[in-house]
Design an enzyme around this catalytic site. Structure first.
Site, PDB file in Angstrom:
ATOM      1  N   SER A   7     -15.734 105.772 103.299  1.00  0.00           N
ATOM      2  CA  SER A   7     -17.077 105.697 103.874  1.00  0.00           C
ATOM      3  C   SER A   7     -17.619 104.275 103.781  1.00  0.00           C
ATOM      4  O   SER A   7     -17.107 103.443 103.027  1.00  0.00           O
ATOM      5  CB  SER A   7     -18.012 106.671 103.161  1.00  0.00           C
ATOM      6  OG  SER A   7     -17.965 106.506 101.750  1.00  0.00           O
ATOM      7  N   GLU A   9     -21.334 101.905 103.698  1.00  0.00           N
ATOM      8  CA  GLU A   9     -22.781 101.867 103.528  1.00  0.00           C
ATOM      9  C   GLU A   9     -23.402 100.786 104.406  1.00  0.00           C
ATOM     10  O   GLU A   9     -22.887  99.671 104.509  1.00  0.00           O
ATOM     11  CB  GLU A   9     -23.128 101.601 102.059  1.00  0.00           C
ATOM     12  CG  GLU A   9     -24.633 101.580 101.793  1.00  0.00           C
ATOM     13  CD  GLU A   9     -24.951 101.402 100.324  1.00  0.00           C
ATOM     14  OE1 GLU A   9     -24.698 102.350  99.549  1.00  0.00           O
ATOM     15  OE2 GLU A   9     -25.436 100.318  99.951  1.00  0.00           O
ATOM     16  N   ASP A 100     -35.176 102.514  93.239  1.00  0.00           N
ATOM     17  CA  ASP A 100     -35.777 101.401  92.516  1.00  0.00           C
ATOM     18  C   ASP A 100     -37.288 101.497  92.572  1.00  0.00           C
ATOM     19  O   ASP A 100     -37.872 101.954  93.560  1.00  0.00           O
ATOM     20  CB  ASP A 100     -35.342 100.066  93.127  1.00  0.00           C
ATOM     21  CG  ASP A 100     -33.843  99.854  93.014  1.00  0.00           C
ATOM     22  OD1 ASP A 100     -33.275 100.270  91.985  1.00  0.00           O
ATOM     23  OD2 ASP A 100     -33.248  99.293  93.955  1.00  0.00           O
ATOM     24  N   PHE A 211     -26.655  89.641  93.065  1.00  0.00           N
ATOM     25  CA  PHE A 211     -26.586  91.097  93.116  1.00  0.00           C
ATOM     26  C   PHE A 211     -26.083  91.664  91.791  1.00  0.00           C
ATOM     27  O   PHE A 211     -26.616  92.644  91.268  1.00  0.00           O
ATOM     28  CB  PHE A 211     -25.631  91.550  94.227  1.00  0.00           C
ATOM     29  CG  PHE A 211     -26.180  91.436  95.618  1.00  0.00           C
ATOM     30  CD1 PHE A 211     -27.519  91.156  95.858  1.00  0.00           C
ATOM     31  CD2 PHE A 211     -25.352  91.615  96.713  1.00  0.00           C
ATOM     32  CE1 PHE A 211     -28.019  91.056  97.142  1.00  0.00           C
ATOM     33  CE2 PHE A 211     -25.833  91.530  98.012  1.00  0.00           C
ATOM     34  CZ  PHE A 211     -27.171  91.245  98.219  1.00  0.00           C
ATOM     35  N   HIS A 261     -15.718 103.720  98.936  1.00  0.00           N
ATOM     36  CA  HIS A 261     -17.011 103.600  99.621  1.00  0.00           C
ATOM     37  C   HIS A 261     -17.360 102.116  99.673  1.00  0.00           C
ATOM     38  O   HIS A 261     -17.563 101.479  98.631  1.00  0.00           O
ATOM     39  CB  HIS A 261     -18.083 104.369  98.851  1.00  0.00           C
ATOM     40  CG  HIS A 261     -19.441 104.313  99.477  1.00  0.00           C
ATOM     41  ND1 HIS A 261     -19.792 105.095 100.564  1.00  0.00           N
ATOM     42  CD2 HIS A 261     -20.539 103.567  99.174  1.00  0.00           C
ATOM     43  CE1 HIS A 261     -21.053 104.839 100.892  1.00  0.00           C
ATOM     44  NE2 HIS A 261     -21.523 103.911 100.082  1.00  0.00           N
TER      45      HIS A 261
END
Length: 280
Positions: A7, A9, A100, A211, A261
């Protein structure tokens, strides 16, 4: 070596130009035939309309889609309406997250809403919709940055799965041993569902470092030093990153990971390059 549980994102664009750019990128990524595209939201669910619009675009193109759903900043009534809408649109998969906190909120604000944790969100989705949705939740092989200990984090993860989640997607990582150890310990707590590793391609060292600091992902020292040594040589960074992440994926799949993913950041090139190496 690619599994069918593959998959990608995406994040929702904020401008009409961004919408068109993402559509073009999605055409390229759709050639890889992922099982589904997941679509994120902003802090506190702030881009939820953009998430919905992007998911409906993906469905109209004939692909599987899974909106991310945040319980922070949402009431039961809001979430109930959202679930009913997604169900009416024929959406069958959700990524259920705590989410978040919006800017300006602190940890104490968790107690002021109707939901505090993803476990409560999973329970709510199941109570409202039964088995309609396949529910994905998050997992943290290197520990959630706000958890008090790895043991506590693992217990919270097991509770989410027991609440009714079908699968889990991990935060990205570059240490395969952390993933395998996490899966092993989760199995000891009774988790039998698939735990799919999250994969972040390496294309920009400064961005990756930022990140990783935010989400608590460790970039192994040897990778940091090598990336830093390239300076502004973008081609060298991408070539090295492609080698490193492809090797990570190969080890994960060979070790029994149920799929992959990809955190694409809406860029088709890096995910496509890794996938083609694995498929070849």
């Amino acid at each position: 070596m690619i599994s069918s549980n593959f998959s990608i994102e995406l994040f929702p664009p904020k401008t009409p130009e961004g919408v068109e750019k993402l559509r073009a990128a999605r055409v390229k990524m759709a050639e890889l035939r992922p099982k589904y595209f997941s679509v994120t939201f902003g802090a506190g669910g702030s881009t939820q309309q953009g998430t919905r619009d992007t998911v409906l675009d993906i469905l109209s193109e004939g692909h599987g889609a899974a909106p991310h759903l945040s319980c922070l900043g949402s009431s039961r009534d809001t979430l109930r309406a959202m679930l009913a809408d997604y169900k009416a649109q024929g959406i069958k998969r959700l990524v259920a997250l705590r989410g978040d906190l919006p800017s300006g909120y602190g940890a104490m604000d968790l107690s002021s809403g109707e939901f505090r944790y993803a476990t409560e969100l999973v329970e709510f989705i199941r109570a409202e919709t039964g088995d309609w949705f396949c529910i994905e939740v998050a997992a943290y092989p290197e520990m959630h940055p706000q958890a008090k200990s790895p043991q506590e984090d693992l217990r919270h993860f097991a509770a989410k799965m027991a609440a009714g989640a079908d699968e889990a997607i991990t935060q990205y990582f570059y240490n395969a041993d952390a993933y395998f150890r996490f899966v092993e310990e989760a199995r000891k707590l009774g988790v039998t569902a698939p735990i799919v590793p999250g994969i972040m391609p390496i294309t920009n060292y400064a961005q990756l470092s930022r990140f990783s600091d935010m989400c608590g992902t460790e970039i192994p020292r040897w990778i940091r030093l090598k990336l830093a040594s390239f300076g502004d040589d973008t081609d060298a960074i991408r070539a090295f990153g492609l080698d490193v992440v492809t090797a990570l994926c190969e080890r994960l799949l060979a070790g029994g990971a149920p799929g992959l993913h990809f955190y694409s950041l809406n860029q088709p090139g890096p995910t496509t390059a890794i996938w083609k190496r694995l498929a070849g």
